[in-house]
Motif scaffolding. Structure first.
Motif, PDB file in Angstrom:
ATOM      1  N   TYR A 156       0.746  -1.170  -0.038  1.00 36.99           N
ATOM      2  CA  TYR A 156       0.159  -0.326   0.043  1.00 36.99           C
ATOM      3  C   TYR A 156       1.147   1.175  -0.201  1.00 36.99           C
ATOM      4  CZ  TYR A 156      -3.822  -2.863   1.239  1.00 36.99           C
ATOM      5  OH  TYR A 156      -4.733  -3.926   1.612  1.00 36.99           O
ATOM      6  N   PRO A 157       0.326   2.369  -0.536  1.00 42.19           N
ATOM      7  CA  PRO A 157       1.020   3.727  -0.279  1.00 42.19           C
ATOM      8  C   PRO A 157       1.546   4.047   1.058  1.00 42.19           C
ATOM      9  CG  PRO A 157      -0.849   3.979  -1.867  1.00 42.19           C
ATOM     10  CD  PRO A 157      -0.785   2.522  -1.073  1.00 42.19           C
ATOM     11  N   GLY A 158       0.775   3.655   1.733  1.00 44.10           N
ATOM     12  CA  GLY A 158       1.264   3.959   3.517  1.00 44.10           C
ATOM     13  C   GLY A 158       2.304   2.955   3.705  1.00 44.10           C
ATOM     14  N   ASP A 159       2.601   1.686   3.529  1.00 45.91           N
ATOM     15  CA  ASP A 159       3.581   0.927   3.462  1.00 45.91           C
ATOM     16  C   ASP A 159       5.042   1.686   3.098  1.00 45.91           C
ATOM     17  OD1 ASP A 159       1.584  -0.878   4.406  1.00 45.91           O
ATOM     18  OD2 ASP A 159       2.119  -2.233   2.513  1.00 45.91           O
ATOM     19  N   ILE A 160       4.762   2.262   2.025  1.00 48.37           N
ATOM     20  CA  ILE A 160       5.964   2.797   1.132  1.00 48.37           C
ATOM     21  C   ILE A 160       6.378   3.966   2.001  1.00 48.37           C
ATOM     22  CG2 ILE A 160       6.588   4.050  -0.825  1.00 48.37           C
ATOM     23  CD1 ILE A 160       6.163   0.861  -1.134  1.00 48.37           C
ATOM     24  N   THR A 161       5.471   4.963   2.042  1.00 51.42           N
ATOM     25  CA  THR A 161       5.518   6.161   2.803  1.00 51.42           C
ATOM     26  C   THR A 161       6.317   5.881   4.247  1.00 51.42           C
ATOM     27  OG1 THR A 161       3.790   6.950   2.001  1.00 51.42           O
ATOM     28  CG2 THR A 161       4.532   8.307   4.060  1.00 51.42           C
ATOM     29  N   PHE A 162       5.895   4.847   4.986  1.00 46.85           N
ATOM     30  CA  PHE A 162       6.433   4.907   6.413  1.00 46.85           C
ATOM     31  C   PHE A 162       7.860   4.196   6.116  1.00 46.85           C
ATOM     32  CE2 PHE A 162       2.360   5.761   7.872  1.00 46.85           C
ATOM     33  CZ  PHE A 162       2.721   6.755   9.286  1.00 46.85           C
ATOM     34  N   GLY A 163       7.798   3.098   5.047  1.00 48.66           N
ATOM     35  CA  GLY A 163       9.193   2.467   4.870  1.00 48.66           C
ATOM     36  C   GLY A 163      10.310   3.502   4.424  1.00 48.66           C
ATOM     37  N   ALA A 164       9.758   4.650   3.549  1.00 48.67           N
ATOM     38  CA  ALA A 164      10.816   5.480   3.098  1.00 48.67           C
ATOM     39  C   ALA A 164      11.268   6.510   4.397  1.00 48.67           C
ATOM     40  CB  ALA A 164      10.142   6.295   2.025  1.00 48.67           C
ATOM     41  N   ALA A 165      10.353   6.627   5.402  1.00 47.99           N
ATOM     42  CA  ALA A 165      10.689   7.403   6.473  1.00 47.99           C
ATOM     43  C   ALA A 165      11.650   6.727   7.267  1.00 47.99           C
ATOM     44  CB  ALA A 165       9.558   7.667   7.292  1.00 47.99           C
ATOM     45  N   ILE A 166      11.548   5.424   7.297  1.00 47.89           N
ATOM     46  CA  ILE A 166      12.229   4.478   8.188  1.00 47.89           C
ATOM     47  C   ILE A 166      13.854   4.510   7.487  1.00 47.89           C
ATOM     48  CG2 ILE A 166      12.976   2.295   8.784  1.00 47.89           C
ATOM     49  CD1 ILE A 166      10.098   1.890   9.327  1.00 47.89           C
ATOM     50  N   GLY A 167      14.039   4.403   6.166  1.00 52.12           N
ATOM     51  CA  GLY A 167      15.064   4.659   5.497  1.00 52.12           C
ATOM     52  C   GLY A 167      15.822   5.926   5.755  1.00 52.12           C
ATOM     53  N   VAL A 168      15.163   7.017   5.558  1.00 52.76           N
ATOM     54  CA  VAL A 168      15.432   8.405   5.781  1.00 52.76           C
ATOM     55  C   VAL A 168      16.337   8.532   7.093  1.00 52.76           C
ATOM     56  CG1 VAL A 168      15.014  10.813   5.936  1.00 52.76           C
ATOM     57  CG2 VAL A 168      14.071   9.564   3.936  1.00 52.76           C
ATOM     58  N   GLY A 169      15.628   8.007   8.151  1.00 59.93           N
ATOM     59  CA  GLY A 169      16.034   7.996   9.687  1.00 59.93           C
ATOM     60  C   GLY A 169      17.164   7.144   9.580  1.00 59.93           C
ATOM     61  N   ALA A 170      17.142   6.003   9.066  1.00 61.54           N
ATOM     62  CA  ALA A 170      18.249   5.185   9.357  1.00 61.54           C
ATOM     63  C   ALA A 170      19.609   5.754   8.656  1.00 61.54           C
ATOM     64  CB  ALA A 170      18.181   3.686   8.464  1.00 61.54           C
ATOM     65  N   ALA A 171      19.437   6.490   7.288  1.00 61.12           N
ATOM     66  CA  ALA A 171      20.567   7.026   6.816  1.00 61.12           C
ATOM     67  C   ALA A 171      21.271   8.230   7.604  1.00 61.12           C
ATOM     68  CB  ALA A 171      20.161   7.647   5.368  1.00 61.12           C
ATOM     69  N   TYR A 172      20.189   9.146   8.142  1.00 60.21           N
ATOM     70  CA  TYR A 172      20.816  10.028   8.917  1.00 60.21           C
ATOM     71  C   TYR A 172      21.216   9.619  10.392  1.00 60.21           C
ATOM     72  CZ  TYR A 172      18.858  14.199   6.723  1.00 60.21           C
ATOM     73  OH  TYR A 172      18.490  15.144   5.721  1.00 60.21           O
ATOM     74  N   LEU A 173      20.789   8.379  10.890  1.00 58.73           N
ATOM     75  CA  LEU A 173      21.531   7.871  12.032  1.00 58.73           C
ATOM     76  C   LEU A 173      23.061   7.393  11.523  1.00 58.73           C
ATOM     77  CD1 LEU A 173      21.223   7.485  15.046  1.00 58.73           C
ATOM     78  CD2 LEU A 173      20.166   5.159  14.096  1.00 58.73           C
TER      79      LEU A 173
END
Length: 190
Positions: A156-173
């Motif tokens: 679902y689009p929500g799966d993608i949105t939250f997955g992308a947010a986790i990826g962005v957070g992991a990249a910053y960390l």
């Protein structure tokens, strides 16, 4: 919450409803993680070639970012939320165009999106400001992988949105730890 789920399903069905044999092939290729191994190898090679020891630390930090994104998305959130993939959901699966199979049972959140955005954003943060064309291409690459998961009927689009947010957070960390380690230990600065 029911309204958000209904909106997510409606948006998914609209985005997933447009298909052609050409795009079926393209999206299947884009979504295939093995297709991108040469890109990852090139990225690793460039880090090491241009940055020497510091390049090894970049690769380790990038791998840690992707590993964290993957662990959080697949190891923690998917089993915790146990949200069925669209192609497994009895309420809508008759309307889903599942092009290349359905994958695992649960889809929230998308590991493909988390991992792609972890790579894209980590590299984007490393690149100098004047390399904007590469930054744009990295974001387009991550968005294409993410969209392919909707197209293929597995997220679902929500799966993608939250997955992308986790990826962005992991990249910053990952970038935070990269910067701290490279500043503290002179070994990595050669």
């Amino acid at each position: 919450m029911d309204e958000l789920i209904s909106l997510d399903q409606s948006l998914f069905l609209e985005l997933n409803s447009h298909h052609s044999p050409f795009w079926d092939t393209v999206m299947t290729l884009i979504s295939n993680k093995y297709v991108w191994f040469p890109f990852y190898a090139l990225l690793i090679g460039l880090f090491i070639y241009f940055y020497k020891r510091k390049g090894y630390l970049m690769v380790l930090s990038l791998a840690a970012s992707v590993g964290l994104a993957d662990f959080v998305s697949s190891g923690i959130l998917k089993p915790f939320f146990a949200r069925l993939r669209p192609c497994h959901d009895q309420l809508i699966n008759a309307s889903v165009n599942a092009v290349d199979g359905c994958g695992g049972l649960y889809g929230f959140v998308s590991s493909h999106a988390a991992n792609a955005f972890a790579v894209a954003v980590f590299v984007l943060l490393l690149l100098p400001r004047n390399q904007w064309i590469f930054k744009v291409l990295l974001l387009i690459w991550a968005m294409a992988i993410s969209y392919s998961r909707i197209y293929l009927g597995v997220h679902y689009p929500g799966d993608i949105t939250f997955g992308a947010a986790i990826g962005v957070g992991a990249a910053y960390l990952g970038m935070y730890f990269y910067q701290k380690i490279s500043q503290k230990y002179t070994f990595w600065q050669r």
